[in-house]
Design an enzyme around this catalytic site. Sequence first.
Site, PDB file in Angstrom:
ATOM      1  N   SER A 241      27.522 -55.682  26.770  1.00  0.00           N
ATOM      2  CA  SER A 241      26.963 -55.609  28.129  1.00  0.00           C
ATOM      3  C   SER A 241      26.550 -56.991  28.632  1.00  0.00           C
ATOM      4  O   SER A 241      26.766 -57.333  29.810  1.00  0.00           O
ATOM      5  CB  SER A 241      25.770 -54.656  28.169  1.00  0.00           C
ATOM      6  OG  SER A 241      24.883 -54.908  27.106  1.00  0.00           O
ATOM      7  N   HIS A 271      28.915 -49.245  21.649  1.00  0.00           N
ATOM      8  CA  HIS A 271      27.789 -50.030  22.186  1.00  0.00           C
ATOM      9  C   HIS A 271      26.673 -49.050  22.599  1.00  0.00           C
ATOM     10  O   HIS A 271      26.236 -48.238  21.786  1.00  0.00           O
ATOM     11  CB  HIS A 271      28.332 -50.884  23.345  1.00  0.00           C
ATOM     12  CG  HIS A 271      27.430 -51.988  23.834  1.00  0.00           C
ATOM     13  ND1 HIS A 271      26.287 -52.378  23.185  1.00  0.00           N
ATOM     14  CD2 HIS A 271      27.501 -52.774  24.936  1.00  0.00           C
ATOM     15  CE1 HIS A 271      25.706 -53.370  23.860  1.00  0.00           C
ATOM     16  NE2 HIS A 271      26.429 -53.622  24.938  1.00  0.00           N
ATOM     17  N   HIS A 318      26.309 -52.929  12.459  1.00  0.00           N
ATOM     18  CA  HIS A 318      26.119 -53.893  13.550  1.00  0.00           C
ATOM     19  C   HIS A 318      27.075 -55.065  13.368  1.00  0.00           C
ATOM     20  O   HIS A 318      27.396 -55.443  12.237  1.00  0.00           O
ATOM     21  CB  HIS A 318      24.675 -54.418  13.589  1.00  0.00           C
ATOM     22  CG  HIS A 318      24.307 -54.980  14.922  1.00  0.00           C
ATOM     23  ND1 HIS A 318      24.549 -56.301  15.255  1.00  0.00           N
ATOM     24  CD2 HIS A 318      23.762 -54.406  16.007  1.00  0.00           C
ATOM     25  CE1 HIS A 318      24.145 -56.499  16.498  1.00  0.00           C
ATOM     26  NE2 HIS A 318      23.665 -55.369  16.986  1.00  0.00           N
ATOM     27  N   ARG A 327      14.300 -53.335  16.000  1.00  0.00           N
ATOM     28  CA  ARG A 327      14.088 -52.391  17.106  1.00  0.00           C
ATOM     29  C   ARG A 327      14.020 -50.957  16.564  1.00  0.00           C
ATOM     30  O   ARG A 327      13.307 -50.116  17.102  1.00  0.00           O
ATOM     31  CB  ARG A 327      15.206 -52.544  18.138  1.00  0.00           C
ATOM     32  CG  ARG A 327      15.282 -53.944  18.736  1.00  0.00           C
ATOM     33  CD  ARG A 327      16.520 -54.130  19.601  1.00  0.00           C
ATOM     34  NE  ARG A 327      17.751 -54.004  18.824  1.00  0.00           N
ATOM     35  CZ  ARG A 327      18.988 -54.076  19.351  1.00  0.00           C
ATOM     36  NH1 ARG A 327      19.128 -54.245  20.660  1.00  0.00           N
ATOM     37  NH2 ARG A 327      20.053 -53.967  18.587  1.00  0.00           N
ATOM     38  N   ASP A 373      19.942 -47.745  18.143  1.00  0.00           N
ATOM     39  CA  ASP A 373      20.257 -46.420  18.686  1.00  0.00           C
ATOM     40  C   ASP A 373      19.972 -45.280  17.719  1.00  0.00           C
ATOM     41  O   ASP A 373      20.035 -44.114  18.105  1.00  0.00           O
ATOM     42  CB  ASP A 373      21.738 -46.382  19.095  1.00  0.00           C
ATOM     43  CG  ASP A 373      22.032 -47.386  20.200  1.00  0.00           C
ATOM     44  OD1 ASP A 373      21.239 -47.446  21.153  1.00  0.00           O
ATOM     45  OD2 ASP A 373      23.029 -48.120  20.097  1.00  0.00           O
TER      46      ASP A 373
HETATM   47  N1  NMX Z   1      30.201 -45.646  10.095  1.00  0.00           N
HETATM   48  C1  NMX Z   1      31.422 -45.682   9.501  1.00  0.00           C
HETATM   49  N2  NMX Z   1      32.157 -46.798   9.395  1.00  0.00           N
HETATM   50  C2  NMX Z   1      31.624 -47.929   9.867  1.00  0.00           C
HETATM   51  C3  NMX Z   1      30.361 -47.989  10.437  1.00  0.00           C
HETATM   52  C4  NMX Z   1      29.639 -46.776  10.575  1.00  0.00           C
HETATM   53  N3  NMX Z   1      28.440 -46.717  11.173  1.00  0.00           N
HETATM   54  N4  NMX Z   1      30.088 -49.257  10.808  1.00  0.00           N
HETATM   55  C5  NMX Z   1      31.176 -49.993  10.459  1.00  0.00           C
HETATM   56  N5  NMX Z   1      32.109 -49.188   9.903  1.00  0.00           N
HETATM   57  C6  NMX Z   1      33.459 -49.534   9.480  1.00  0.00           C
HETATM   58  C7  NMX Z   1      34.242 -50.053  10.669  1.00  0.00           C
HETATM   59  O1  NMX Z   1      34.713 -48.969  11.491  1.00  0.00           O
HETATM   60  C8  NMX Z   1      35.326 -50.866  10.006  1.00  0.00           C
HETATM   61  O2  NMX Z   1      36.278 -49.955   9.492  1.00  0.00           O
HETATM   62  P1  NMX Z   1      37.867 -50.318   9.537  1.00  0.00           P
HETATM   63  O3  NMX Z   1      38.008 -51.621   8.820  1.00  0.00           O
HETATM   64  O4  NMX Z   1      38.490 -49.170   8.829  1.00  0.00           O
HETATM   65  O5  NMX Z   1      38.249 -50.408  10.982  1.00  0.00           O
HETATM   66  C9  NMX Z   1      34.571 -51.479   8.823  1.00  0.00           C
HETATM   67  O6  NMX Z   1      33.434 -50.632   8.585  1.00  0.00           O
HETATM   68  C10 NMX Z   1      34.089 -52.895   9.077  1.00  0.00           C
HETATM   69  O7  NMX Z   1      33.283 -52.903  10.245  1.00  0.00           O
HETATM   70  P2  NMX Z   1      32.068 -53.952  10.395  1.00  0.00           P
HETATM   71  O8  NMX Z   1      32.650 -55.318  10.331  1.00  0.00           O
HETATM   72  O9  NMX Z   1      30.996 -53.598   9.432  1.00  0.00           O
HETATM   73  O10 NMX Z   1      31.513 -53.592  11.854  1.00  0.00           O
HETATM   74  P3  NMX Z   1      31.973 -54.189  13.276  1.00  0.00           P
HETATM   75  O11 NMX Z   1      31.280 -55.471  13.499  1.00  0.00           O
HETATM   76  O12 NMX Z   1      33.451 -54.168  13.406  1.00  0.00           O
HETATM   77  O13 NMX Z   1      31.406 -53.055  14.233  1.00  0.00           O
HETATM   78  C11 NMX Z   1      29.790 -51.493  15.051  1.00  0.00           C
HETATM   79  C12 NMX Z   1      30.024 -52.913  14.500  1.00  0.00           C
HETATM   80  C13 NMX Z   1      28.365 -51.404  15.547  1.00  0.00           C
HETATM   81  C14 NMX Z   1      30.758 -51.243  16.191  1.00  0.00           C
HETATM   82  C15 NMX Z   1      30.038 -50.486  13.894  1.00  0.00           C
HETATM   83  O14 NMX Z   1      29.105 -50.695  12.874  1.00  0.00           O
HETATM   84  C16 NMX Z   1      29.988 -49.035  14.355  1.00  0.00           C
HETATM   85  O15 NMX Z   1      31.009 -48.496  14.799  1.00  0.00           O
HETATM   86  N6  NMX Z   1      28.780 -48.382  14.282  1.00  0.00           N
HETATM   87  C17 NMX Z   1      28.608 -47.041  14.810  1.00  0.00           C
HETATM   88  C18 NMX Z   1      28.448 -47.073  16.323  1.00  0.00           C
HETATM   89  C19 NMX Z   1      27.110 -47.656  16.716  1.00  0.00           C
HETATM   90  O16 NMX Z   1      26.062 -47.307  16.203  1.00  0.00           O
HETATM   91  N7  NMX Z   1      27.116 -48.543  17.718  1.00  0.00           N
HETATM   92  C20 NMX Z   1      25.872 -49.058  18.296  1.00  0.00           C
HETATM   93  C21 NMX Z   1      25.657 -50.568  18.079  1.00  0.00           C
HETATM   94  C22 NMX Z   1      24.353 -50.994  18.711  1.00  0.00           C
HETATM   95  N8  NMX Z   1      24.412 -50.964  20.185  1.00  0.00           N
HETATM   96  O17 NMX Z   1      23.593 -50.395  20.803  1.00  0.00           O
HETATM   97  O18 NMX Z   1      25.331 -51.570  20.763  1.00  0.00           O
HETATM   98  C1  MLT Z   2      22.859 -54.662  21.611  1.00  0.00           C
HETATM   99  O1  MLT Z   2      21.647 -54.436  21.731  1.00  0.00           O
HETATM  100  O2  MLT Z   2      23.511 -55.204  22.522  1.00  0.00           O
HETATM  101  C2  MLT Z   2      23.566 -54.175  20.386  1.00  0.00           C
HETATM  102  O3  MLT Z   2      22.737 -54.198  19.277  1.00  0.00           O
HETATM  103  C3  MLT Z   2      24.921 -54.769  20.178  1.00  0.00           C
HETATM  104  C4  MLT Z   2      25.004 -56.209  19.786  1.00  0.00           C
HETATM  105  O4  MLT Z   2      24.035 -56.942  19.747  1.00  0.00           O
HETATM  106  O5  MLT Z   2      26.145 -56.621  19.455  1.00  0.00           O
END
Ligand code: NMX
Ligand code: MLT
Length: 442
Positions: A241, A271, A318, A327, A373
């Site tokens: 964002s 996100h 994350h 948070r 979240d």
């Molecule tokens: N559950 C299952 N698998 C996960 C999760 C999770 N919560 N987090 C990461 N992974 C997987 C990810 O999908 C990836 O798999 P693949 O290689 O098969 O594609 C692998 O672990 C490596 O990912 P990371 O490098 O650890 O994470 P990345 O930086 O790519 O993504 C998020 C970060 C936040 C997108 C990821 O952790 C996620 O999808 N979390 C769940 C959604 C979430 O809670 N998002 C909110 C973030 C905060 N916000 O408000 O923005």
């Molecule tokens: C945020 O608050 O924007 C989320 O934690 C995602 C991020 O920092 O990448």
Amino acid sequence: MDPLKQQFYEKSQALAKEVKGLLKAHGDKKVDDVALDQLYGGMRDITSMIWEPSLLDAEEGIRFRGYSIPELREKLPRAPNGQEPLPEGLFWLMLVGDIPTQEQVKWLTEDWVRRANVPEHVFRAIDALPVETHPMTKFSVGIMAMQNTSVFAQHYTMGMKKSEYWDATYEDTMNLIARLPRLAAYIFRRLYHQGEQVLPDISLDWGGNFAHMLGFEDEGFREYMRLFLTIHADHEGGNGSAHTTHLVGSMLSDPYLSLSAGMNALSGPLHGLANQEVLRWILKMVDTLGTSKPSREQIADYVKSTLASGQVIPGYGHAVLRKPDPRFIAQRQFAEANTPDSDLVQIVWKIFDVVPPILSSLGKVKNPWPNVDAHSGSILLHYGLKEYNYYTVIFGVSRALGVLAAQCWSRALGMPLERPKSVTTAWVKEHLVKEYGVVAAH
Ligand code: NMX
Ligand code: MLT
């Protein structure tokens, strides 16, 4: 000039001068290297932008102008008899770098009340959408509908000088932030309360009035709203964002156009939409298991079945953080003090015990810990805000504080349009051969 604008003017002029000197003396110094992994890997960890309001440390979490979340909860002004910080105070801090006094925050609350009127046509634009349209889509449309009032856009058409961009951006920022709670509450009441609106109470602070317009008079809920709106406000500049708002703003698209774009980024499930997904996932678990008091073993089995079906565990992981999100911890502390007996809150705490070892055991998840979240929905639901499709809108109201404070700085520092370089895979292969003598693998 108003007192906040005066301070911003003085501080930003001084920093702009300092940056000019820094660039003259050190403009060619390296701050980072980039590896091929990062080009294909979402540009992770590349230091590539300036963002004044906050800075994220992977281990420690976010600091706003150097202050951690526990420090903000201690030092920022509060509502009368309140325990939680007022988001107005955080906005002041992010914009000018100083913790404001109680009087300064009072002035800001009153200034936002003066600017809070949402033009009638904005409500009609929301009404024109199918009622079941997602609240985040309505929120983004509502922000766009206000764009015809942009001071920046009007002044630009009249030939505004570059040295005046910051001033028009500041005016748009203040007007937009002042209006967002009314817009957001309108969307909520139209969707979930047959359009019965609750009019603003101008004796309340920005967050308290938002809670009131949503229809919640409980002081506990207002306090949670103040905390929520404070801790979600900013997370340095690279998140979806923030970066989207920054990129769009760098084209001199005004704050309405840029914030709306940023809100579209926030609407993604990886996100900000994750707060809705967390509650949806927990409620589905409760339904599937047939109990609102599941054991840790039952939760672990449910987590594994979610992973086996190829989905992520929402609220965990994350892109930058490598420890439990402060948070999340702040919300946990709030829940321990105010809502400890809620079944949903208890489930969130059990999930915190169960999920990290399971995610770690996958061997690929870089951060197995909860993010912001993971906790919010359970507390909102405790106070009666059960419509989880709406949760990301509250995140959006808060996020506006950080991304718009940053946009004021971008215009004050005269930042140019953002335009990084991209390459093709064919270019990558040629580069590898030329630089390293390697032939690309198949
Ligand atoms: N559950 C299952 N698998 C996960 C999760 C999770 N919560 N987090 C990461 N992974 C997987 C990810 O999908 C990836 O798999 P693949 O290689 O098969 O594609 C692998 O672990 C490596 O990912 P990371 O490098 O650890 O994470 P990345 O930086 O790519 O993504 C998020 C970060 C936040 C997108 C990821 O952790 C996620 O999808 N979390 C769940 C959604 C979430 O809670 N998002 C909110 C973030 C905060 N916000 O408000 O923005
Ligand atoms: C945020 O608050 O924007 C989320 O934690 C995602 C991020 O920092 O990448």
